[in-house]
Design a protein around this motif. Structure first.
Motif, short mmCIF file in Angstrom:
data_model
loop_
_atom_site.label_atom_id
_atom_site.label_comp_id
_atom_site.label_asym_id
_atom_site.label_seq_id
_atom_site.Cartn_x
_atom_site.Cartn_y
_atom_site.Cartn_z
N ARG A 148 20.94 12.68 3.50
CA ARG A 148 19.59 12.83 2.93
C ARG A 148 18.95 11.46 2.70
NH1 ARG A 148 21.82 17.06 -0.28
NH2 ARG A 148 21.99 15.63 -2.03
N ALA A 149 19.74 10.48 2.24
CA ALA A 149 19.20 9.14 2.01
C ALA A 149 18.75 8.51 3.33
CB ALA A 149 20.25 8.26 1.33
N GLN A 150 19.56 8.67 4.38
CA GLN A 150 19.17 8.13 5.68
C GLN A 150 17.91 8.83 6.20
OE1 GLN A 150 22.89 8.67 7.80
NE2 GLN A 150 23.17 6.46 7.88
N ALA A 151 17.86 10.14 6.05
CA ALA A 151 16.68 10.88 6.51
C ALA A 151 15.44 10.45 5.74
CB ALA A 151 16.92 12.39 6.35
N ASP A 152 15.59 10.19 4.44
CA ASP A 152 14.45 9.75 3.64
C ASP A 152 13.94 8.40 4.12
OD1 ASP A 152 12.65 9.91 1.33
OD2 ASP A 152 13.87 8.27 0.52
N LEU A 153 14.86 7.48 4.42
CA LEU A 153 14.44 6.17 4.91
C LEU A 153 13.75 6.28 6.27
CD1 LEU A 153 14.36 3.13 4.53
CD2 LEU A 153 16.62 3.01 5.58
N ILE A 154 14.31 7.07 7.15
CA ILE A 154 13.69 7.26 8.48
C ILE A 154 12.30 7.88 8.32
CG2 ILE A 154 13.89 8.47 10.69
CD1 ILE A 154 15.80 6.09 10.29
N GLN A 155 12.19 8.84 7.41
CA GLN A 155 10.89 9.48 7.19
C GLN A 155 9.86 8.46 6.73
OE1 GLN A 155 11.02 12.62 4.31
NE2 GLN A 155 8.90 13.21 4.62
N ARG A 156 10.29 7.49 5.93
CA ARG A 156 9.36 6.45 5.47
C ARG A 156 8.94 5.53 6.62
NH1 ARG A 156 10.39 5.15 -0.48
NH2 ARG A 156 11.85 6.76 -1.12
N LEU A 157 9.82 5.36 7.61
CA LEU A 157 9.55 4.40 8.68
C LEU A 157 8.85 5.00 9.90
CD1 LEU A 157 12.90 2.40 8.66
CD2 LEU A 157 10.69 1.67 7.77
N ALA A 204 7.41 0.63 3.24
CA ALA A 204 8.45 1.66 3.27
C ALA A 204 9.80 1.10 2.84
CB ALA A 204 8.55 2.26 4.67
N LEU A 205 10.14 -0.10 3.32
CA LEU A 205 11.42 -0.70 2.95
C LEU A 205 11.48 -1.06 1.47
CD1 LEU A 205 12.00 -2.93 6.10
CD2 LEU A 205 13.29 -0.90 5.44
N GLU A 206 10.39 -1.60 0.94
CA GLU A 206 10.36 -1.93 -0.49
C GLU A 206 10.47 -0.68 -1.34
OE1 GLU A 206 6.80 -4.24 -0.81
OE2 GLU A 206 7.82 -6.11 -0.25
N ALA A 207 9.87 0.42 -0.89
CA ALA A 207 10.00 1.68 -1.63
C ALA A 207 11.46 2.15 -1.63
CB ALA A 207 9.10 2.75 -1.02
N ALA A 208 12.23 1.77 -0.59
CA ALA A 208 13.65 2.13 -0.53
C ALA A 208 14.53 1.12 -1.25
CB ALA A 208 14.08 2.26 0.93
N TYR A 220 18.59 -9.94 3.69
CA TYR A 220 18.05 -8.72 3.11
C TYR A 220 19.03 -8.12 2.11
CZ TYR A 220 14.74 -9.12 6.91
OH TYR A 220 13.80 -9.60 7.77
N ARG A 221 18.47 -7.57 1.04
CA ARG A 221 19.25 -6.86 0.03
C ARG A 221 18.68 -5.47 -0.11
NH1 ARG A 221 20.54 -10.93 -4.91
NH2 ARG A 221 22.63 -10.38 -4.43
#
Length: 196
Positions: A75-84, A121-125, A167-168
């Motif tokens: 779910r976390a990976q899908a959420d990140l992909i959805q943001r990108l 999107a990355l900062e939101a993650a 990156y962190r």
């Protein structure tokens, strides 16, 4: 302790004590009664049953925990992909423009817009860049590629330039920043002005 002399007589072995009847306090084994055996067998069966149930519950708990972790990770990976994906869609549009009909400023502005969307999107993650110059060198977040002389003692062991940002994600380091580290070498190499 008394010392033995030649006149002392050796101790005579004492006869063993007479046997005591079963049931006395000598610690002899007593055969339990039939009802005690039945009661103890019942308790043993109950304990085995409880143990097996507990072992089964623990096994189910482990399986459920592994499945929950796997689901959470997906779910976390899908959420990140959805943001990108929106930024990726924009990037795909700019990759397919006709360069003969588009000027360089339009392409530059489009790529800049895509980069801003991706960073949003990355900062939101929870992703942040490690790219500060002038901060103390930290081997936990920096990878020293080379060194360069510092112009002042206060700049000793500080980051002089970032060759590739790190990156962190939260507290976890994804990639260290590749940097040039400044080192103070004193007046060495500067020349002291007296010709030596």
């Amino acid at each position: 302790m008394k010392r033995k002399t030649m006149n002392d007589k050796p101790e005579q072995p004492q006869p063993p004590p007479p046997e005591q009847p079963a049931g006395s306090e000598s610690g002899a084994l007593i055969e339990p009664s039939e009802e005690a055996v039945v009661r103890l067998e019942g308790e043993l069966a109950d304990m085995k049953d409880k143990y097996l149930r507990l072992a089964a519950e623990y096994d189910n708990f482990k399986k459920r925990s592994v499945k929950e972790r796997t689901d959470l990770w997906q779910r976390a990976q899908a959420d990140l992909i959805q943001r990108l994906v929106e930024a990726l869609d924009d990037l795909a549009r700019f990759a397919h423009v006709d360069p003969a009909q588009t000027d360089a400023k339009t392409i530059h502005d489009g790529v800049d817009m895509v980069e801003r969307k991706m960073w949003k999107a990355l900062e939101a993650a929870g992703v942040t860049r490690v790219d500060q110059v002038g901060v103390p060198f930290d081997p936990h977040v920096h990878e020293a590629v080379t060194t360069r002389p510092a112009d002042h003692p206060a700049h000793d062991h500080t980051v002089g330039a970032v060759l590739q940002p790190g990156y962190r994600m939260g507290d976890a380091l994804i990639r260290p920043a590749r940097v040039i580290v400044l080192q103070w070498q004193g007046d060495q190499g500067r020349g002291s002005g007296d010709g030596k």
